[in-house]
Motif scaffolding. Structure first.
Motif, mmCIF file in Angstrom:
data_model
loop_
_atom_site.group_PDB
_atom_site.id
_atom_site.type_symbol
_atom_site.label_atom_id
_atom_site.label_comp_id
_atom_site.label_asym_id
_atom_site.label_seq_id
_atom_site.Cartn_x
_atom_site.Cartn_y
_atom_site.Cartn_z
ATOM 1 N N ASP A 196 -23.188 -6.461 4.084
ATOM 2 C CA ASP A 196 -22.613 -7.604 3.117
ATOM 3 C C ASP A 196 -22.613 -9.134 3.770
ATOM 4 N N ASP A 197 -23.430 -10.001 3.422
ATOM 5 C CA ASP A 197 -23.334 -11.367 4.175
ATOM 6 C C ASP A 197 -22.154 -12.401 3.497
ATOM 7 N N ARG A 198 -21.660 -11.910 2.363
ATOM 8 C CA ARG A 198 -20.654 -12.693 1.708
ATOM 9 C C ARG A 198 -19.260 -12.770 2.568
ATOM 10 N N ARG A 199 -18.853 -11.558 3.020
ATOM 11 C CA ARG A 199 -17.649 -11.228 3.539
ATOM 12 C C ARG A 199 -17.646 -11.627 4.914
ATOM 13 N N PRO A 200 -16.691 -12.378 5.549
ATOM 14 C CA PRO A 200 -16.534 -12.443 6.915
ATOM 15 C C PRO A 200 -15.996 -11.180 7.729
ATOM 16 N N LYS A 251 -14.030 -7.895 6.492
ATOM 17 C CA LYS A 251 -14.507 -6.310 6.358
ATOM 18 C C LYS A 251 -13.287 -5.490 7.555
ATOM 19 N N SER A 268 -16.061 -1.212 -5.097
ATOM 20 C CA SER A 268 -16.390 -2.709 -4.963
ATOM 21 C C SER A 268 -17.601 -3.390 -5.704
ATOM 22 N N ASP A 271 -19.775 -5.459 -4.920
ATOM 23 C CA ASP A 271 -20.633 -6.087 -4.022
ATOM 24 C C ASP A 271 -21.227 -5.120 -3.185
ATOM 25 N N CYS A 272 -20.260 -4.055 -2.647
ATOM 26 C CA CYS A 272 -20.375 -3.033 -1.614
ATOM 27 C C CYS A 272 -20.508 -1.803 -1.987
#
Ligand SMILES: [Zn+2]
Ligand SMILES: [Zn+2]
Length: 226
Positions: A143-147, A151, A187, A189-190
Motif C-alpha cells: 500500500d502506498d497511501r500509508r506511511p 504500517k 480494511s 484498502d488493504c
C-alpha cells in the motif's frame, strides 16, 4: 444501515463501545441525538469520546473485567491488546436452561494486535463469534497511501489481526461450538472480501461452520461457500 437490516433506532436500547478510535466513535455524534440510548463503555474510553460530542450522552460506565447485567444480557467486557487506553472485547450471554430460550453466547472481538491465550479459551464455547480479519499482509506492505510508521502500528502487537492471524486463531481452537462466525473490520484498502473468503473457505468446510465476511463497502455479511 439499520433500515437495510429491517431495524429501527427506536428499537435499539444501548450501544456498547469498545474503544475511542474514530472508526468506532464517530457514529456517536449522530447517535447522541437519540435520548433513549444508553452508552456502555469504561471511563478511559468514554472520556475522550464525550469531549468530541456537543451534548452529554447517557453513559453507563463499567470496569473492564467486571461482568454486569443489562436487560436479559450478561455482559463481560475483557481487555484486548490495542493502542488505546483501555480497549475491550465483549462476551454477551443470554438465555437459560429452557427449550424456548436456550443459553447462548456471543463474543465481539475486533481491534487487537494478537490473540492472547485467554482469548482462545474465551471463544471456544461461544455460539456466535465476530472476529477481526483486518488486512492482507502483502496488500498492506504494498500500500502506498500509508506511511511506514502506520504500517508498523497496524502490524504490531497493539495493532490489528491480519487474515492469517485470524485464521491461525480460529484453527488453534479445539472443538469449537460455533454456529456462525462473522469476519469483520476488513480494511477497505488493504483487504478484499474475496481474499478473506478464499483464506477461510477450507476451515469453514472442515469445521462445518458457516463463516460470513462483512463487506466494509456494503456493511452486509456474505457467507463463505462450504
Ligand atoms: Zn482501533
Ligand atoms: Zn477499528
Amino acid at each position: 444501515m439499520l433500515e437495510d437490516a429491517g431495524q429501527r433506532i427506536e428499537d435499539v436500547d444501548a450501544v456498547f463501545v469498545t474503544h475511542e478510535h474514530s472508526d468506532h466513535a464517530t457514529g456517536l455524534k449522530g447517535l447522541a441525538r437519540h435520548g433513549h440510548l444508553k452508552f456502555f463503555a469504561n471511563e478511559d474510553t468514554a472520556r475522550p469520546i464525550q469531549k468530541q460530542l456537543s451534548r452529554r450522552v447517557n453513559w453507563k460506565l463499567f470496569k473492564t473485567g467486571q461482568s454486569f447485567v443489562f436487560r436479559d444480557l450478561k455482559v463481560s467486557p475483557f481487555t484486548i491488546p490495542h493502542d488505546t487506553y483501555d480497549p475491550v472485547g465483549y462476551l454477551f450471554a443470554w438465555g437459560e436452561d429452557d427449550l424456548f430460550n436456550p443459553p447462548r453466547k456471543l463474543v465481539w472481538l475486533t481491534d487487537l494486535g494478537y490473540a492472547p491465550k485467554f482469548v482462545q479459551n474465551k471463544i471456544q464455547d461461544v455460539d456466535y463469534l465476530v472476529l477481526e480479519a483486518n488486512h492482507d499482509i502483502q496488500m498492506l506492505e504494498m500500500d502506498d497511501r500509508r506511511p511506514w510508521s502506520l504500517k508498523q502500528r497496524i502490524l504490531g502487537r497493539h495493532g490489528h489481526l491480519s487474515n492469517k492471524a485470524a485464521l491461525d486463531l480460529l484453527e488453534s481452537v479445539e472443538n469449537p461450538r460455533w454456529r456462525k462466525v462473522f469476519l469483520a473490520h476488513l480494511s477497505r484498502d488493504c483487504n478484499k472480501v474475496d481474499i478473506v473468503r478464499n483464506t477461510f473457505q477450507p476451515l469453514s468446510e472442515k469445521q462445518k461452520c458457516p463463516i460470513h465476511v462483512v463487506d466494509p463497502h456494503e456493511a452486509v455479511a456474505m457467507e463463505v461457500e462450504g
